[in-house]
Design an enzyme around this catalytic site. Structure first.
Site, PDB file in Angstrom:
ATOM      1  N   ASN A  16       0.813  -1.211   0.000  1.00 39.23           N
ATOM      2  CA  ASN A  16       0.000   0.000   0.000  1.00 39.23           C
ATOM      3  C   ASN A  16       0.860   1.282   0.000  1.00 39.23           C
ATOM      4  O   ASN A  16       0.753   2.130  -0.885  1.00 39.23           O
ATOM      5  CB  ASN A  16      -0.879  -0.115   1.263  1.00 39.23           C
ATOM      6  CG  ASN A  16      -1.923   0.924   1.345  1.00 39.23           C
ATOM      7  OD1 ASN A  16      -2.171   1.646   0.385  1.00 39.23           O
ATOM      8  ND2 ASN A  16      -2.557   1.017   2.496  1.00 39.23           N
ATOM      9  N   GLY A 135       1.186   9.356   9.991  1.00 39.89           N
ATOM     10  CA  GLY A 135       1.223   9.291   8.524  1.00 39.89           C
ATOM     11  C   GLY A 135       1.726  10.539   7.840  1.00 39.89           C
ATOM     12  O   GLY A 135       2.912  10.869   7.918  1.00 39.89           O
ATOM     13  N   ILE A 137       1.176  13.666   8.446  1.00 38.96           N
ATOM     14  CA  ILE A 137       1.315  14.912   9.228  1.00 38.96           C
ATOM     15  C   ILE A 137       2.770  15.088   9.651  1.00 38.96           C
ATOM     16  O   ILE A 137       3.338  14.209  10.296  1.00 38.96           O
ATOM     17  CB  ILE A 137       0.439  14.873  10.513  1.00 38.96           C
ATOM     18  CG1 ILE A 137      -1.025  14.602  10.151  1.00 38.96           C
ATOM     19  CG2 ILE A 137       0.586  16.163  11.308  1.00 38.96           C
ATOM     20  CD1 ILE A 137      -1.933  14.433  11.357  1.00 38.96           C
ATOM     21  N   GLU A 191      -9.052  -3.279  10.441  1.00 43.11           N
ATOM     22  CA  GLU A 191      -8.610  -4.616  10.039  1.00 43.11           C
ATOM     23  C   GLU A 191      -9.669  -5.635  10.470  1.00 43.11           C
ATOM     24  O   GLU A 191     -10.438  -5.372  11.403  1.00 43.11           O
ATOM     25  CB  GLU A 191      -7.317  -4.965  10.796  1.00 43.11           C
ATOM     26  CG  GLU A 191      -6.158  -4.019  10.566  1.00 43.11           C
ATOM     27  CD  GLU A 191      -5.474  -4.257   9.241  1.00 43.11           C
ATOM     28  OE1 GLU A 191      -5.558  -5.384   8.726  1.00 43.11           O
ATOM     29  OE2 GLU A 191      -4.876  -3.311   8.708  1.00 43.11           O
ATOM     30  N   LYS A 206       2.858   4.715  18.965  1.00 47.25           N
ATOM     31  CA  LYS A 206       3.110   6.085  18.501  1.00 47.25           C
ATOM     32  C   LYS A 206       3.406   7.001  19.695  1.00 47.25           C
ATOM     33  O   LYS A 206       4.292   7.867  19.612  1.00 47.25           O
ATOM     34  CB  LYS A 206       1.902   6.598  17.706  1.00 47.25           C
ATOM     35  CG  LYS A 206       1.732   5.856  16.384  1.00 47.25           C
ATOM     36  CD  LYS A 206       0.361   6.117  15.778  1.00 47.25           C
ATOM     37  CE  LYS A 206       0.203   5.414  14.440  1.00 47.25           C
ATOM     38  NZ  LYS A 206      -1.186   5.465  13.951  1.00 47.25           N
TER      39      LYS A 206
HETATM   40  P1  NAP Z   1       1.334  -3.769   3.034  1.00 41.80           P
HETATM   41  O1  NAP Z   1       0.396  -3.179   2.033  1.00 41.80           O
HETATM   42  O2  NAP Z   1       0.991  -5.056   3.672  1.00 41.80           O
HETATM   43  O3  NAP Z   1       2.762  -3.919   2.306  1.00 41.80           O
HETATM   44  C1  NAP Z   1       3.843  -4.646   2.838  1.00 41.80           C
HETATM   45  C2  NAP Z   1       4.831  -4.939   1.724  1.00 41.80           C
HETATM   46  O4  NAP Z   1       5.979  -5.579   2.261  1.00 41.80           O
HETATM   47  C3  NAP Z   1       4.277  -5.872   0.633  1.00 41.80           C
HETATM   48  O5  NAP Z   1       4.786  -5.483  -0.614  1.00 41.80           O
HETATM   49  C4  NAP Z   1       4.816  -7.243   1.045  1.00 41.80           C
HETATM   50  O6  NAP Z   1       5.002  -8.092  -0.065  1.00 41.80           O
HETATM   51  C5  NAP Z   1       6.166  -6.853   1.634  1.00 41.80           C
HETATM   52  N1  NAP Z   1       6.603  -7.768   2.689  1.00 41.80           N
HETATM   53  C6  NAP Z   1       6.121  -7.861   3.954  1.00 41.80           C
HETATM   54  N2  NAP Z   1       6.804  -8.788   4.636  1.00 41.80           N
HETATM   55  C7  NAP Z   1       7.730  -9.284   3.813  1.00 41.80           C
HETATM   56  C8  NAP Z   1       8.748 -10.282   3.931  1.00 41.80           C
HETATM   57  N3  NAP Z   1       8.920 -10.933   5.075  1.00 41.80           N
HETATM   58  N4  NAP Z   1       9.532 -10.507   2.861  1.00 41.80           N
HETATM   59  C9  NAP Z   1       9.355  -9.843   1.696  1.00 41.80           C
HETATM   60  N5  NAP Z   1       8.421  -8.875   1.520  1.00 41.80           N
HETATM   61  C10 NAP Z   1       7.618  -8.617   2.565  1.00 41.80           C
HETATM   62  O7  NAP Z   1       1.616  -2.731   4.217  1.00 41.80           O
HETATM   63  P2  NAP Z   1       1.488  -1.133   4.164  1.00 41.80           P
HETATM   64  O8  NAP Z   1       0.093  -0.739   4.501  1.00 41.80           O
HETATM   65  O9  NAP Z   1       2.102  -0.624   2.918  1.00 41.80           O
HETATM   66  O10 NAP Z   1       2.374  -0.714   5.434  1.00 41.80           O
HETATM   67  C11 NAP Z   1       3.786  -0.780   5.387  1.00 41.80           C
HETATM   68  C12 NAP Z   1       4.387  -0.095   6.617  1.00 41.80           C
HETATM   69  O11 NAP Z   1       3.979   1.256   6.662  1.00 41.80           O
HETATM   70  C13 NAP Z   1       3.972  -0.710   7.953  1.00 41.80           C
HETATM   71  O12 NAP Z   1       5.048  -0.642   8.858  1.00 41.80           O
HETATM   72  C14 NAP Z   1       2.860   0.217   8.411  1.00 41.80           C
HETATM   73  O13 NAP Z   1       2.717   0.246   9.836  1.00 41.80           O
HETATM   74  C15 NAP Z   1       3.382   1.536   7.910  1.00 41.80           C
HETATM   75  N6  NAP Z   1       2.340   2.547   7.725  1.00 41.80           N
HETATM   76  C16 NAP Z   1       1.258   2.251   6.964  1.00 41.80           C
HETATM   77  C17 NAP Z   1       0.292   3.212   6.787  1.00 41.80           C
HETATM   78  C18 NAP Z   1      -0.928   2.922   5.933  1.00 41.80           C
HETATM   79  O14 NAP Z   1      -1.800   3.775   5.841  1.00 41.80           O
HETATM   80  N7  NAP Z   1      -1.027   1.757   5.291  1.00 41.80           N
HETATM   81  C19 NAP Z   1       0.425   4.469   7.396  1.00 41.80           C
HETATM   82  C20 NAP Z   1       1.567   4.759   8.158  1.00 41.80           C
HETATM   83  C21 NAP Z   1       2.530   3.769   8.306  1.00 41.80           C
HETATM   84  P3  NAP Z   1       3.745  -8.591  -0.979  1.00 41.80           P
HETATM   85  O15 NAP Z   1       3.282  -7.369  -1.712  1.00 41.80           O
HETATM   86  O16 NAP Z   1       4.298  -9.630  -1.880  1.00 41.80           O
HETATM   87  O17 NAP Z   1       2.735  -9.103  -0.006  1.00 41.80           O
END
Ligand code: NAP
Length: 428
Positions: A16, A135, A137, A191, A206
């Site tokens: 994402n 995020g 901000i 979730e 946080k």
């Molecule tokens: P996500 O959509 O689940 O993306 C995670 C990515 O990492 C995917 O591409 C996944 O691969 C890859 N991945 C995870 N574990 C892996 C492993 N062991 N080996 C190889 N690849 C791996 O998560 P997200 O929402 O982008 O969030 C990512 C981070 O940003 C997290 O720490 C979250 O707390 C932080 N964050 C998110 C948001 C939000 O709004 N989503 C906001 C602030 C901070 P695949 O694509 O193949 O599954």
């Protein structure tokens, strides 16, 4: 104008947030180069599933972490994979290889931040994490840089969009907690297992990071006193509303002594006149009180791919500048703090108590408050079928006295149920 060759970016994770960052870098590459002198180019991305179609050149993607963390064609690493391992190990490898790291991972920074900052400092490169709290901000940089000389009194924020969305639906539509949660899940705001959000774990991670940065002390997520919103009822919210308050899940970090900090996450009643009360739906906001600066509030999107990517991009440009200059920005230096126990908190309280509707009960209940030195500011009585609901607001009292009062009330025969205990923000 961009000078020299592009700064090559390797992503650990391309979901994402990572996907949004690739899109943003590619869309804004020329403008960023023009404005900042840094041209960014994504060369590698770690994913778990190589068969997913993600756009971009196929050769960019790998399922082997070391092919990003220590790759020769990666100058800066962005960690957006989530969880502590293998992110921690890959980041340590990248730092050892002299690559600055930018991360959005609050869980990681809250749990092992001190170890990672030390490794970054030893390597003489940046470890930046603006995106990990609230995020899009800008919060970490204002706290670390703009307010570096400020004597901060308190930082208080709505830092979890899911719970703010649920509380907004309960407030504005009178929805029950269960219905509001169901709606948040249907919309993808919550979730399937909402525990991390609704029980306050996400906000506590946080809060630990904010406490560390705002007060320069080590605070672990387990140091944070935590209560979630699952016990808050639509009736509590309606009463709060009548009394002139909004119910919000707050992360509160405050200085309570020369080396003492209080760090807590809990639902609270916020006066409707306070700027945090007007933060609706999934928005986040952080209210900062400093001795010289007075009151500040930062407001915006606390999550979502693009807002989070925006924060990562700012960090990336900073890291790229510092890398070119051959160094790093100022790393946080963390001292030791004494965490003030919740029992020492002084607050006003709201509590709802269901009792048998018979003579003498009210005076018995009021007597328990008095026994523990908790002074009642107001009381409202509502008739239920064979019971009455008593809603108390107290004057400022010590948490330990309030908890002793609840203990005493539980022991009364006439008390059937003690509902939510909400701390009330602001002066009496
Ligand atoms: P996500 O959509 O689940 O993306 C995670 C990515 O990492 C995917 O591409 C996944 O691969 C890859 N991945 C995870 N574990 C892996 C492993 N062991 N080996 C190889 N690849 C791996 O998560 P997200 O929402 O982008 O969030 C990512 C981070 O940003 C997290 O720490 C979250 O707390 C932080 N964050 C998110 C948001 C939000 O709004 N989503 C906001 C602030 C901070 P695949 O694509 O193949 O599954």
């Amino acid at each position: 104008m961009s000078n020299g060759r592009p700064v090559r970016v390797g992503l650990l994770g391309c979901g994402n947030v990572g996907g949004a960052l690739v899109e943003l870098i590619e869309r804004e590459a020329d403008a960023v180069a023009e404005r900042t002198g840094v041209r960014l180019e994504v060369t590698r991305a770690l994913v778990r599933d190589l068969t997913k179609d993600r756009g971009g050149p196929a050769g960019r993607f790998t399922d082997k972490g070391e092919e990003v963390a220590t790759a020769a064609d990666v100058d800066v690493v962005v960690e957006v994979m989530g969880a502590v391992e293998p992110a921690r190990t890959l980041i340590l490898d990248a730092l050892k290889a002299g690559k600055p790291v930018v991360t959005a991972n609050k869980e990681l920074i809250a749990a092992v931040g001190a170890e990672l900052f030390e490794a970054a400092s030893t390597a003489g490169v940046d470890l930046l994490f603006e995106a990990a709290v609230a995020g899009g901000i800008p919060l970490i940089r204002p706290l670390r840089e703009s307010l570096a000389g400020e004597r901060l009194i308190r930082v208080m924020g709505i830092v979890n969009g899911t719970t703010n969305y649920i509380l907004t639906k309960m407030t504005e539509e009178g929805a029950s907690y269960a219905d509001a949660l169901g709606e948040a899940q249907a919309l993808g705001y919550a979730e399937p297992d909402p525990t991390a959000d609704v029980e306050g774990f996400d906000a506590a991670a946080k809060a630990a990071i904010v406490a560390s940065i705002a007060f320069g002390v080590r605070v672990a997520p387990t140091d944070v006193y935590r209560e979630g919103i699952s016990g808050v009822t639509a009736a509590d919210i309606a009463f709060a509303d009548q009394l002139g308050y909004a119910v919000k899940l707050l992360a509160v970090v405050e200085a309570v002594g020369p080396t003492d900090v209080a760090v807590r996450v809990h639902p609270a009643m916020v006066p409707k006149t306070h700027p945090l009360a007007s933060v609706r739906e999934s928005f986040n906001a952080v209210f900062i009180e400093g001795e010289a600066v007075g009151d500040l509030m930062l407001y915006g999107r606390g999550a979502g791919g693009m807002p989070t990517a925006s924060a990562l991009l700012g960090d990336l440009i900073d890291a790229a500048h510092n890398l070119r200059a051959g160094g790093m920005g100022r790393a946080p230096s963390l001292g030791t703090a004494t965490i003030s126990p919740i029992a020492d908190l002084r607050s006003q309280y709201y509590v709802s108590i269901d009792v048998d509707d018979r003579p003498g009960v009210l005076s018995a209940v009021a007597g328990v408050f008095g026994e523990h030195g908790v002074s009642i500011r107001s009381m409202v009585q509502e008739g239920l079928e064979k019971e009455a609901r008593l809603i108390f607001m107290t004057h400022t009292a010590l948490e330990r006295d309030m908890q002793a009062t609840l203990e005493g009330l539980r022991a009364l025969d006439a008390v059937d149920r003690i509902g939510s205990l909400l701390r009330v923000i602001g002066p009496e």
